[in-house]
Design a protein around this motif. Structure first.
Motif, PDB file in Angstrom:
ATOM      1  N   SER A 193       0.810  -1.212   0.000  1.00 17.09           N
ATOM      2  CA  SER A 193       0.000   0.000   0.000  1.00 17.09           C
ATOM      3  C   SER A 193       0.846   1.267   0.000  1.00 17.09           C
ATOM      4  O   SER A 193       1.953   1.295   0.555  1.00 17.09           O
ATOM      5  N   LYS A 194       0.303   2.312  -0.607  1.00 20.65           N
ATOM      6  CA  LYS A 194       0.918   3.636  -0.559  1.00 20.65           C
ATOM      7  C   LYS A 194       0.153   4.563   0.384  1.00 20.65           C
ATOM      8  O   LYS A 194       0.531   5.714   0.574  1.00 20.65           O
ATOM      9  N   GLY A 397      -3.879 -25.493   1.473  1.00 22.04           N
ATOM     10  CA  GLY A 397      -3.837 -25.208   0.046  1.00 22.04           C
ATOM     11  C   GLY A 397      -3.164 -23.876  -0.228  1.00 22.04           C
ATOM     12  O   GLY A 397      -2.567 -23.252   0.658  1.00 22.04           O
ATOM     13  N   HIS A 398      -3.250 -23.430  -1.485  1.00 24.17           N
ATOM     14  CA  HIS A 398      -2.682 -22.133  -1.857  1.00 24.17           C
ATOM     15  C   HIS A 398      -3.421 -21.602  -3.078  1.00 24.17           C
ATOM     16  O   HIS A 398      -3.267 -22.121  -4.184  1.00 24.17           O
ATOM     17  N   SER A 399      -4.235 -20.572  -2.870  1.00 24.81           N
ATOM     18  CA  SER A 399      -5.063 -20.001  -3.933  1.00 24.81           C
ATOM     19  C   SER A 399      -4.572 -18.625  -4.350  1.00 24.81           C
ATOM     20  O   SER A 399      -5.354 -17.796  -4.806  1.00 24.81           O
ATOM     21  N   MET A 400      -3.281 -18.377  -4.156  1.00 20.00           N
ATOM     22  CA  MET A 400      -2.639 -17.117  -4.511  1.00 20.00           C
ATOM     23  C   MET A 400      -3.085 -15.990  -3.576  1.00 20.00           C
ATOM     24  O   MET A 400      -3.590 -16.240  -2.491  1.00 20.00           O
ATOM     25  N   TYR A 401      -2.908 -14.750  -4.011  1.00 18.02           N
ATOM     26  CA  TYR A 401      -3.160 -13.593  -3.148  1.00 18.02           C
ATOM     27  C   TYR A 401      -4.649 -13.239  -3.070  1.00 18.02           C
ATOM     28  O   TYR A 401      -5.386 -13.384  -4.052  1.00 18.02           O
ATOM     29  N   PHE A 402      -5.030 -12.721  -1.894  1.00 22.30           N
ATOM     30  CA  PHE A 402      -6.377 -12.196  -1.689  1.00 22.30           C
ATOM     31  C   PHE A 402      -6.258 -10.790  -1.115  1.00 22.30           C
ATOM     32  O   PHE A 402      -6.278 -10.585   0.101  1.00 22.30           O
ATOM     33  N   PRO A 403      -6.128  -9.780  -1.993  1.00 22.09           N
ATOM     34  CA  PRO A 403      -6.060  -8.402  -1.505  1.00 22.09           C
ATOM     35  C   PRO A 403      -7.434  -7.937  -1.037  1.00 22.09           C
ATOM     36  O   PRO A 403      -8.463  -8.493  -1.431  1.00 22.09           O
ATOM     37  N   THR A 404      -7.454  -6.932  -0.185  1.00 16.45           N
ATOM     38  CA  THR A 404      -8.722  -6.289   0.141  1.00 16.45           C
ATOM     39  C   THR A 404      -9.197  -5.518  -1.095  1.00 16.45           C
ATOM     40  O   THR A 404      -8.434  -5.291  -2.039  1.00 16.45           O
ATOM     41  N   SER A 409      -7.809  -1.867  -5.652  1.00 17.07           N
ATOM     42  CA  SER A 409      -7.976  -0.600  -6.368  1.00 17.07           C
ATOM     43  C   SER A 409      -6.653   0.151  -6.485  1.00 17.07           C
ATOM     44  O   SER A 409      -6.436   0.897  -7.440  1.00 17.07           O
ATOM     45  N   GLU A 410      -5.757  -0.056  -5.524  1.00 12.49           N
ATOM     46  CA  GLU A 410      -4.434   0.571  -5.584  1.00 12.49           C
ATOM     47  C   GLU A 410      -3.512  -0.146  -6.557  1.00 12.49           C
ATOM     48  O   GLU A 410      -2.676   0.469  -7.212  1.00 12.49           O
ATOM     49  N   GLY A 411      -3.646  -1.485  -6.602  1.00 11.28           N
ATOM     50  CA  GLY A 411      -2.738  -2.268  -7.419  1.00 11.28           C
ATOM     51  C   GLY A 411      -1.411  -2.479  -6.728  1.00 11.28           C
ATOM     52  O   GLY A 411      -1.244  -2.191  -5.542  1.00 11.28           O
ATOM     53  N   GLY A 412      -0.455  -2.987  -7.474  1.00 10.73           N
ATOM     54  CA  GLY A 412       0.839  -3.307  -6.891  1.00 10.73           C
ATOM     55  C   GLY A 412       0.969  -4.803  -6.681  1.00 10.73           C
ATOM     56  O   GLY A 412       0.013  -5.563  -6.850  1.00 10.73           O
TER      57      GLY A 412
END
Length: 466
Positions: A193-194, A397-404, A409-412
């Motif tokens: 996050s920025k 397991g591993h389902s990759m990233y789960f951003p809020t 909306s910020e990306g990265g």
């Protein structure tokens, strides 16, 4: 007539809320003035899971299919089994980059059901980036022929995990439990996050189990959120990274086994300060764990119980894995055999598993199969009205990233579709389901109240009984 109606309604309420059947929770028991509470027992077991040299290493795409040259330190599967009457829960910390694959989990659950009647299983990878790739399978082009040693190791890994759990079950003895935490640490930082202030989950939690008869410790479970990426990526040797040093120091200081359970570390990197390197940082964190553990008072739980539920989701993917160009790009970033296995799993959506466990009516343990961002965990703890709530990432397991949603909306890194393919808001859906599960198991919601919304069929959870 009115009194009879009220009495009947009260009986119906007791039948509905007193003995709710939710996934794998405990069987109904008659409660009477002369009935004794269920027994509460805890045991520990472990297995060395260090692979042989020569397997591709997990975690850094730049390595591609470069092979391990040995081990800096051993990797372990460390298990605690908790018994409350006839119900059991296995908590397992792996020195791996991720939790077991779905086929592995099916083998593990089947074996545990048949051999020990263990229905609730939470197995989390520490997220070390110096573990082996475990996704390769026994099919030509998917691992067979080129990476036979890695395929053989992956076939053996579930057996080793089961052995550790069964050993813990055999070692179970009457126990006391105590939970303690600090929520003021600044040892992790937000790498995505920025926004200022940047979101973090500053909690360090400790579960301490003591032998009821001798007072001696049985095991310590540690829960903390930060990427285990302190070992130099150019070193092609297996390592447990800072969690390995943490466990070793705790075990030497407290003379008891230590299990590390990674938290919501999707956006959490290390804030080492003066404690540079995996050894110094792990030992510093261990000193804080020892301090917490020594200050923890244990007791026999007034109402021993284990209630659990498993939910499976199939989320829409933001990345089209059926597109050959996408597959080719991923193959260049990693290596073809790994990507083929990944695409086979994600082609029809992002499969995700959620485990919700209510222990002794006062502790919620939530585990999910991915790299959840810290605010998911932090908000769950704020909304969960029980004395203790712990979140385990990379679980089963591993389902990759789960951003809020706001992180997406910020990306990265960790928030863009390339590494977080699950539809925006998927993490919030998983956390909401966990919260509903907790309140349902507490008897504060009716099972009939929590039907998933029909308008999102691809993101609907389906309860399964392990």
């Amino acid at each position: 007539m009115k009194l009879r109606y009220i009495s009947a309604l009260a009986c119906l309420t007791v039948a509905t809320f007193g003995f709710v059947a939710c996934g794998t929770e405990g069987r109904a028991r008659a409660a009477g003035p002369d009935s004794s509470p269920p027994s509460f027992e805890v045991g520990f077991g472990e297995r060395d899971i260090t692979p042989p040299a020569g397997l591709p290493m997990w975690g850094y795409g730049a390595r591609h299919d470069m092979l391990s040259q040995g081990a800096l330190d051993p990797l372990f599967a460390k298990a605690v089994v908790i018994r409350a009457g006839s119900d059991k829960l296995a908590i397992v910390g792996l020195d791996m980059g991720r939790g077991p694959t779905q086929p592995m989990m099916e083998k593990i659950r089947s074996s545990l059901r048949e051999q020990a009647q263990i229905a609730n299983v939470m197995i989390s990878g520490s997220h070390t980036h110096h573990g082996p790739v475990i996704e390769l399978t026994d099919r030509k082009g998917y691992g067979k022929g080129k990476f036979d040693a890695a395929v053989a190791y992956s076939n053996r890994l579930p057996e080793l995990i089961v052995e550790a759990i069964l050993e813990a079950d055999r070692n179970a003895k009457p126990a006391r439990i105590g939970i303690n935490s600090r929520v003021d640490l600044n040892l992790n930082r937000n790498r995505q996050s920025k926004r200022i202030p940047k979101a973090t989950d500053p909690m360090l939690a400790v579960i301490r189990f003591d032998d009821s008869n001798t007072g001696k410790p049985i095991a310590i479970v540690v829960n903390f959120a930060a990427h285990a990426v302190m070992t130099n990526e150019r070193i092609l040797k297996y390592s447990a990274d800072y969690p390995g040093y943490l466990k070793k120091r705790v075990e030497s200081q407290l003379a008891t086994p230590c299990v590390f359970m990674q938290g919501a570390a999707g956006d959490m990197s290390i804030n080492a300060g003066e404690f540079h390197g995996p050894e110094r940082f792990g030992e510093h964190l261990a000193d804080l764990v020892v301090e917490l553990a020594r200050a923890t008072k244990t007791q026999y739980p007034p109402h021993p119980s284990i209630k659990g539920r498993v939910d499976h989701f199939q989320f829409h993917s933001r990345t089209d894995f059926a597109n050959p160009l996408v597959t080719a790009l991923y193959s260049q970033a990693f290596f073809p055999e790994l990507v083929r296995n990944f695409v086979a799993e994600f082609r029809d959506g992002v499969p995700t598993e959620l485990n919700s466990v209510l222990l002794n009516g006062d502790t919620a343990l939530v585990g999910a199969s991915g790299e959840f961002f810290s605010n998911h965990s932090k908000r769950l703890k704020e909304r969960s009205y029980v004395p203790h709530t712990l979140f385990f990432g990379y679980c089963n397991g591993h389902s990759m990233y789960f951003p809020t949603i706001e992180a997406a909306s910020e990306g990265g890194y960790g928030a863009d579709a390339q590494v977080s393919p699950a539809e925006v808001g998927a993490g919030e859906q998983v956390m909401n389901r966990a919260l509903v599960n907790i309140y349902t198991m507490l008897g504060k919601l009716r099972p009939s109240d929590d039907a998933p919304p029909a308008e999102h069929p691809r993101a609907v959870s389906s309860t399964s009984r392990p």
